[in-house]
Design an enzyme around this catalytic site. Structure first.
Site, PDB file in Angstrom:
ATOM      1  N   TYR A  45     -28.932 -29.363  15.318  1.00 28.99           N
ATOM      2  CA  TYR A  45     -27.509 -29.313  14.987  1.00 28.99           C
ATOM      3  C   TYR A  45     -26.815 -30.528  15.595  1.00 28.99           C
ATOM      4  CZ  TYR A  45     -22.987 -26.824  14.270  1.00 28.99           C
ATOM      5  OH  TYR A  45     -21.727 -26.437  13.860  1.00 28.99           O
ATOM      6  N   CYS A  46     -26.116 -31.301  14.757  1.00 26.16           N
ATOM      7  CA  CYS A  46     -25.317 -32.439  15.201  1.00 26.16           C
ATOM      8  C   CYS A  46     -26.190 -33.434  15.967  1.00 26.16           C
ATOM      9  CB  CYS A  46     -24.133 -31.945  16.017  1.00 26.16           C
ATOM     10  SG  CYS A  46     -22.923 -33.244  16.399  1.00 26.16           S
TER      11      CYS A  46
END
Length: 587
Positions: free
Chosen positions: A319-320
């Site tokens: 994530y990210c």
């Protein structure tokens, strides 16, 4: 309207008409004067004066005069409509004012003076932002930076942000005899002591009590992370487990906010054996942590899961920023001939190619980099409140100024909101890592250059990655813009599924099926550009999560009994403590 001042007389409104017009004229005359001084300085540097950024690249005087005339004419038009002298239906500016959340309350329209104020503000804001678009002789990055700064200025100067020009604040002050301002002052002083804007009730949430509640155990701990394994809720589970790498900017429980919003709990209910890495908030002990350490930690956690369950591979999610580093991890495994350790890789709003990285590029110039070095030099880590302020600035209208109005001017009580609690629950970052991350990726874009980055002494190349990949982007993402996330498709060479989700960086990811919110777009055709993807995409209502788990099961749907090592603490890795663990609680 109860509590509001009486309407101004015609004579008073005519006076204010003159004041507003004269103010607009003075601003534009100032711009014109700066242009003249800029021209004089070109021949005689001693005549150079301090000018607004970008004035030397402003349109020619004739174009400026045209802008001045247009602004003056439209300003008079606002006054004529307010005075009831205008004809016809609503103008575009009136419709814009009514749709703007800052001015949506009926009080803004019921009082002609405040209606004039909001329309005039929107007109000037529109012209200021438009003037940036008209600048000549600068590259796209310079123009984007100047437009971002201009947007910050006009958002800060909104009349809704000031007590004297906000009818709601005036009315509240009269009703409470000023108690709202005293309460707002208390809020402001508290925030100043803590060095952070409060967005929600700070006492409303606690990890393990009403957020981050999915049952599990910490089964591994290193100086950099804890590995959490979650309790199965189905009799059988997929043989291939799932390992999630959340970003170390903020805490992992964005994926486990509460039972109804939790991606982690939902994935467990779909029959997956779920592991999550909980990163440690940086302190002095992590001052020397860099890119290698985070990539090697991902590999180490992957090997720990494989060894614990006796499986060849695992599904991975990044994530990210953890997705950015997952790409580096995959490239490292490819270079070592070990890609078979990964059954699939899923990317939540993650970038690998930073050539179109959006507004965050505003924060990577030399001055910003030097400031980061200075404020983190003593302890070796960057205070998480710095990053929180940076992300808030990207959506300043919603994440800063709305709270200034509600908390400070109206003196309202804080509303409990788990997402905003998470947003304010900051983590510190290793300074050495953060500076290198901005320099190597945002400024130099080295991750997409074959051999541009070495991990553990090994040059990596993203084009060698062939594992099945699922890429999710948020259509309104202001941190990882979809156009930037799309670029992953230009580098990975394996089978890839791209999904464009409604909403942004958080709500586009945390969108459980039962909520029936937003939508997502899919396009089964192979296309080269995001615009082509969107043009041929099919819109699907609701959450993209079911699409993802169907894709996971399409890769391998072999199941095993949910017992033995599939239960936290029952295999080689013994339980250290209950989830959510101690690292997520550390401040």
């Amino acid at each position: 309207m109860p509590g509001m001042p009486p309407l101004p007389s015609l004579e008073e409104m005519q006076h204010w008409t003159f004041v507003m017009g004269r103010a607009q004229q003075l601003m534009l005359e100032h711009v014109a004067e700066q242009m003249k001084e800029g021209a004089a300085a070109a021949f005689d540097p001693s005549k150079a004066a301090l000018r607004w950024p970008g004035m030397e690249m402003f349109p020619d005087p004739a174009q400026l005069a045209q802008m001045q005339t247009q602004l003056w004419t439209e300003g008079l038009g606002i006054w004529q409509r307010v005075l009831g002298q205008g004809a016809g239906g609503k103008t575009e500016l009136q419709e814009q004012a009514e749709k703007d959340k800052r001015f949506a309350a009926p009080e803004w329209a019921e009082h002609p003076m405040f209606d004039m104020i909001r329309q005039s503000y929107l007109l000037v804001s529109e012209r200021l932002l438009g003037s940036v678009d008209a600048l000549q002789g600068i590259d796209d990055k310079q123009k984007a930076k100047l437009k971002f700064q201009t947007r910050q200025f006009v958002d800060a100067m909104a009349p809704s942000n000031f007590a004297a020009t906000n009818p709601l604040v005036i009315q509240k002050t009269l009703e409470t005899k000023g108690e709202n301002l005293l309460k707002g002052l208390e809020h402001m002083l508290r925030d100043m002591r803590h060095g952070q804007l409060t967005q929600t009730d700070p006492e409303a949430f606690e990890v393990g009590r009403n957020i981050a509640m999915t049952p599990g155990k910490v089964v591994k701990q290193t100086p950099l992370y804890q590995l959490i394994q979650y309790e199965p809720t189905t009799e059988k589970v997929l043989k291939v487990p799932l390992l999630i790498f959340p970003p170390w900017i903020n805490r992992y429980y964005i994926l486990d906010l509460n039972p109804k919003k939790s991606f982690i709990r939902w994935a467990v209910e779909q029959g997956l054996t779920v592991f999550v890495v909980s990163w440690k908030s940086a302190d002095e002990s992590l001052a020397e942590v860099g890119l290698d350490d985070y990539v090697k930690a991902q590999v180490e956690a992957l090997d720990a899961v494989r060894d614990l369950l006796g499986v060849e591979s695992a599904h991975l999610i990044g994530y990210c920023v953890a997705g950015t580093y997952l790409a580096a991890t995959l490239a490292l495994l490819a270079a070592r001939g070990e890609q078979d350790k990964v059954a699939s890789a899923t990317f939540f709003t993650a970038q690998v190619d930073f050539s179109e990285a959006g507004d965050l590029q505003v924060f990577i110039d030399d001055e910003q980099m030097e400031m980061i070095r200075q404020i983190s030099a003593e302890k070796g880590y960057l205070d998480g409140r710095y990053m929180a302020a940076t992300f808030n600035l990207l959506r300043g209208r919603d994440l800063i100024w709305s709270y200034v109005v509600n908390n400070y001017l109206l003196g309202q009580d804080y509303t409990p909101f788990d997402l905003l609690h998470w947003n304010s629950d900051t983590t510190n970052l290793p300074a050495k890592w953060h500076v290198a991350y901005l320099q190597q990726l945002y400024r130099e874009n080295r991750l997409v250059q074959p051999g541009g980055i070495e991990v553990d002494g090994v040059p990596i190349n993203l084009t060698k990655v062939t594992v099945p990949t699922y890429v999710q982007a948020g259509r309104e993402d202001h941190i990882a813009p979809p156009r930037s996330v799309w670029k992953i498709t230009h580098h990975f060479k394996g089978p890839l599924r791209f999904v464009l989700a409604g909403s942004g960086h958080i709500a586009g990811v945390v969108n459980p099926p039962e909520a029936q919110k937003y939508q997502y777009w899919i396009n089964e055709d192979k296309v080269d550009a995001l615009d082509d993807f969107i043009a041929g995409a099919k819109e699907v209502k609701g959450s993209w999560w079911p699409d993802w788990v169907q894709w996971i099961r399409g890769l391998s749907d072999t199941e095993v009994a949910a017992k033995g090592a599939r239960v936290p603490g029952k295999g080689k890795l013994k339980a250290i403590e209950d989830a959510p663990g101690s690292y997520v609680r550390a401040r």
